[in-house]
Design a protein around this motif. Sequence first.
Motif, PDB file in Angstrom:
ATOM      1  N   ALA A 321       0.824  -1.216   0.000  1.00  0.00           N
ATOM      2  CA  ALA A 321       0.000   0.000   0.000  1.00  0.00           C
ATOM      3  C   ALA A 321       0.851   1.257   0.000  1.00  0.00           C
ATOM      4  N   GLU A 322       2.031   1.187   0.628  1.00  0.00           N
ATOM      5  CA  GLU A 322       2.935   2.340   0.665  1.00  0.00           C
ATOM      6  C   GLU A 322       3.793   2.395  -0.588  1.00  0.00           C
ATOM      7  N   ALA A 323       4.347   1.243  -0.963  1.00  0.00           N
ATOM      8  CA  ALA A 323       5.270   1.217  -2.102  1.00  0.00           C
ATOM      9  C   ALA A 323       4.591   1.620  -3.398  1.00  0.00           C
ATOM     10  N   LEU A 324       3.373   1.166  -3.631  1.00  0.00           N
ATOM     11  CA  LEU A 324       2.716   1.411  -4.910  1.00  0.00           C
ATOM     12  C   LEU A 324       2.364   2.876  -5.120  1.00  0.00           C
ATOM     13  N   GLN A 325       2.403   3.680  -4.060  1.00  0.00           N
ATOM     14  CA  GLN A 325       2.182   5.123  -4.239  1.00  0.00           C
ATOM     15  C   GLN A 325       3.296   5.758  -5.068  1.00  0.00           C
ATOM     16  N   PHE A 326       4.469   5.124  -5.090  1.00  0.00           N
ATOM     17  CA  PHE A 326       5.584   5.671  -5.857  1.00  0.00           C
ATOM     18  C   PHE A 326       5.397   5.475  -7.359  1.00  0.00           C
ATOM     19  N   LEU A 327       4.458   4.628  -7.758  1.00  0.00           N
ATOM     20  CA  LEU A 327       4.197   4.440  -9.180  1.00  0.00           C
ATOM     21  C   LEU A 327       3.676   5.713  -9.828  1.00  0.00           C
ATOM     22  N   ARG A 328       3.010   6.554  -9.036  1.00  0.00           N
ATOM     23  CA  ARG A 328       2.500   7.814  -9.610  1.00  0.00           C
ATOM     24  C   ARG A 328       3.627   8.806  -9.869  1.00  0.00           C
ATOM     25  N   ILE A 329       4.796   8.586  -9.263  1.00  0.00           N
ATOM     26  CA  ILE A 329       5.957   9.416  -9.578  1.00  0.00           C
ATOM     27  C   ILE A 329       6.621   8.896 -10.833  1.00  0.00           C
ATOM     28  N   HIS A 330       6.904   7.589 -10.870  1.00  0.00           N
ATOM     29  CA  HIS A 330       7.466   6.960 -12.070  1.00  0.00           C
ATOM     30  C   HIS A 330       7.361   5.449 -11.900  1.00  0.00           C
ATOM     31  N   PRO A 331       6.985   4.711 -12.949  1.00  0.00           N
ATOM     32  CA  PRO A 331       6.852   3.246 -12.825  1.00  0.00           C
ATOM     33  C   PRO A 331       8.136   2.559 -12.393  1.00  0.00           C
ATOM     34  N   ASP A 332       9.288   3.102 -12.799  1.00  0.00           N
ATOM     35  CA  ASP A 332      10.560   2.458 -12.461  1.00  0.00           C
ATOM     36  C   ASP A 332      10.934   2.619 -10.989  1.00  0.00           C
ATOM     37  N   GLU A 338       4.551  -6.446  -7.920  1.00  0.00           N
ATOM     38  CA  GLU A 338       3.740  -7.604  -7.555  1.00  0.00           C
ATOM     39  C   GLU A 338       4.254  -8.309  -6.304  1.00  0.00           C
ATOM     40  N   SER A 339       5.413  -7.885  -5.809  1.00  0.00           N
ATOM     41  CA  SER A 339       6.012  -8.526  -4.643  1.00  0.00           C
ATOM     42  C   SER A 339       5.205  -8.221  -3.379  1.00  0.00           C
ATOM     43  N   PRO A 340       5.186  -9.135  -2.403  1.00  0.00           N
ATOM     44  CA  PRO A 340       4.524  -8.839  -1.122  1.00  0.00           C
ATOM     45  C   PRO A 340       5.248  -7.753  -0.325  1.00  0.00           C
ATOM     46  N   ALA A 341       6.516  -7.488  -0.669  1.00  0.00           N
ATOM     47  CA  ALA A 341       7.282  -6.396  -0.059  1.00  0.00           C
ATOM     48  C   ALA A 341       8.062  -5.710  -1.185  1.00  0.00           C
ATOM     49  N   PRO A 342       7.413  -4.842  -1.947  1.00  0.00           N
ATOM     50  CA  PRO A 342       8.056  -4.246  -3.120  1.00  0.00           C
ATOM     51  C   PRO A 342       9.256  -3.373  -2.751  1.00  0.00           C
ATOM     52  N   HIS A 343      10.285  -3.432  -3.591  1.00  0.00           N
ATOM     53  CA  HIS A 343      11.433  -2.546  -3.456  1.00  0.00           C
ATOM     54  C   HIS A 343      11.080  -1.171  -4.004  1.00  0.00           C
ATOM     55  N   VAL A 344      11.701  -0.141  -3.414  1.00  0.00           N
ATOM     56  CA  VAL A 344      11.418   1.249  -3.810  1.00  0.00           C
ATOM     57  C   VAL A 344      12.729   1.979  -4.055  1.00  0.00           C
ATOM     58  N   ASP A 345      12.781   2.708  -5.154  1.00  0.00           N
ATOM     59  CA  ASP A 345      13.961   3.499  -5.510  1.00  0.00           C
ATOM     60  C   ASP A 345      13.704   4.960  -5.143  1.00  0.00           C
ATOM     61  N   LEU A 346      14.085   5.335  -3.910  1.00  0.00           N
ATOM     62  CA  LEU A 346      13.865   6.710  -3.446  1.00  0.00           C
ATOM     63  C   LEU A 346      14.691   7.714  -4.233  1.00  0.00           C
ATOM     64  N   ARG A 347      15.886   7.312  -4.639  1.00  0.00           N
ATOM     65  CA  ARG A 347      16.753   8.249  -5.345  1.00  0.00           C
ATOM     66  C   ARG A 347      16.195   8.577  -6.721  1.00  0.00           C
ATOM     67  N   LEU A 348      15.682   7.582  -7.412  1.00  0.00           N
ATOM     68  CA  LEU A 348      15.045   7.844  -8.700  1.00  0.00           C
ATOM     69  C   LEU A 348      13.823   8.737  -8.520  1.00  0.00           C
ATOM     70  N   ALA A 349      13.031   8.470  -7.491  1.00  0.00           N
ATOM     71  CA  ALA A 349      11.831   9.272  -7.263  1.00  0.00           C
ATOM     72  C   ALA A 349      12.182  10.741  -7.063  1.00  0.00           C
ATOM     73  N   ASN A 350      13.211  11.021  -6.284  1.00  0.00           N
ATOM     74  CA  ASN A 350      13.593  12.412  -6.065  1.00  0.00           C
ATOM     75  C   ASN A 350      14.208  13.040  -7.311  1.00  0.00           C
ATOM     76  N   ARG A 351      14.960  12.267  -8.083  1.00  0.00           N
ATOM     77  CA  ARG A 351      15.476  12.806  -9.343  1.00  0.00           C
ATOM     78  C   ARG A 351      14.330  13.208 -10.267  1.00  0.00           C
ATOM     79  N   VAL A 352      13.342  12.351 -10.401  1.00  0.00           N
ATOM     80  CA  VAL A 352      12.198  12.656 -11.260  1.00  0.00           C
ATOM     81  C   VAL A 352      11.507  13.933 -10.788  1.00  0.00           C
ATOM     82  N   LEU A 353      11.289  14.052  -9.480  1.00  0.00           N
ATOM     83  CA  LEU A 353      10.621  15.240  -8.944  1.00  0.00           C
ATOM     84  C   LEU A 353      11.446  16.503  -9.182  1.00  0.00           C
ATOM     85  N   LEU A 354      12.755  16.418  -9.011  1.00  0.00           N
ATOM     86  CA  LEU A 354      13.622  17.580  -9.230  1.00  0.00           C
ATOM     87  C   LEU A 354      13.632  17.986 -10.697  1.00  0.00           C
TER      88      LEU A 354
END
Length: 417
Positions: A321-332, A338-354
């Motif tokens: 529920a928390e991880a999938l919110q990052f899809l609205r920033i970027h799918p990558d 689909e994982s029960p504990a999805p990995h999240v790329d915080l650095r990519l998310a902030n690069r996209v936002l910047l």
Amino acid sequence: MCDAALLDLVHTCPACARSALRDEPAGNARIFLLCGKRPPPDRSSFSGARAHVLAGGSTAECLYQFKQRVDANELSSVRVTTTPRGRLTLMQYQELLFTALYSFRYHLVGGGAAACPDCACSATSDSPVPAVGEEVEALVRQLPPLKGNILVLQSPLIPGCFGHGFSTRCGGVSSGSPSLCSLNLASSRKRRDPDVLVAENWRRLALHAGFSSLPLHLPKVAHGAAVWVLGREQPDSYDAVVTDQRGVVLTAPGADCMTLLFADPRSKVIAAAHAGWRGTLGGVATATLDAMVSEFGCEAAEVMVAVGPSVGPCCFTLQPAEALQFLRIHPDCVPDPESPAPHVDLRLANRVLLERGGVRPAHIHDHMVAPQQQQQQQLLLTSCSSCDSAHFFSHNRDGAHFGTQVGFLWIREGGGS
């Protein structure tokens, strides 16, 4: 946690100590005899107990030795046998060298020269109690650095008109637990690192980095997107601070969370932000950039952003529920949704936002910078904090008793471009 009755710090004469400890189970009590510079008593006088003598130095030195023994065994509950005046003195050391994690129970004996002339601290409880702050400060200043010398990482994107860097865990004096060793820069009542050691770490870092004479501002982290413009009314909590004032050091803490340093060399404006996963979703990077533009007339395309060591997608997972919110920033940002504990790329998310905020891609120094363009120090700067236990603290790796590193930035007085 050790039962309080089985770990005793004795700060009185052997006769009173034996009387106070006579009910201890034979062979079970661990007794530490605090003698300081006084001649130590005969260990054999404590029959049936393991007696360790703390002697040969100041009281602060001896108590620090005691703390190291307590910490090495992950203990926190202590019974102290002393006189009434001894308690008043020892409580000052307790306040400086220990945190609320430790429990001290005082067992009083004697009470003055009339009651027991051989007792240490045999003066009455209303006698003047010495101040111990200077003694403790002198102690921590002479402690040797741990994990080598201080290592500060820098980004080639930040021009010389600014002072900046990202701390590592090397070269400090914190030793309360392996996860805090050694340059821990944040204190907590729930950890073993007292304020006096954290302050000494800051002092050593400031001397090394060159900002020891400058005022320091550390965000009151709320894991959101609030930005404080220095000079305005200070919020109760915020995750970023912006200024055009010279000679003021802005800092941001991190231990997996991202520390972002913003610098506009044209307008001479700087900012520091703390971006955890909640702050990233809340848009703290964009909010910081917007404050630079709206408050100081910066152009986003001129702003340089250096990203400090942080947890990589290799190690960082969230609930779906928390991880999938990052899809609205970027799918990558979520490589395995689909994982029960999805990995999240915080650095990519902030690069996209910047980049969406107007920062040029080449003006962001993060893990996407080509390795062949980097020196070894810059490779460290972009490594995963959870993977690299030799250089970085990590909440993800170490749990609740993690240490903290920081990013810091200031405008040099009279600095050119």
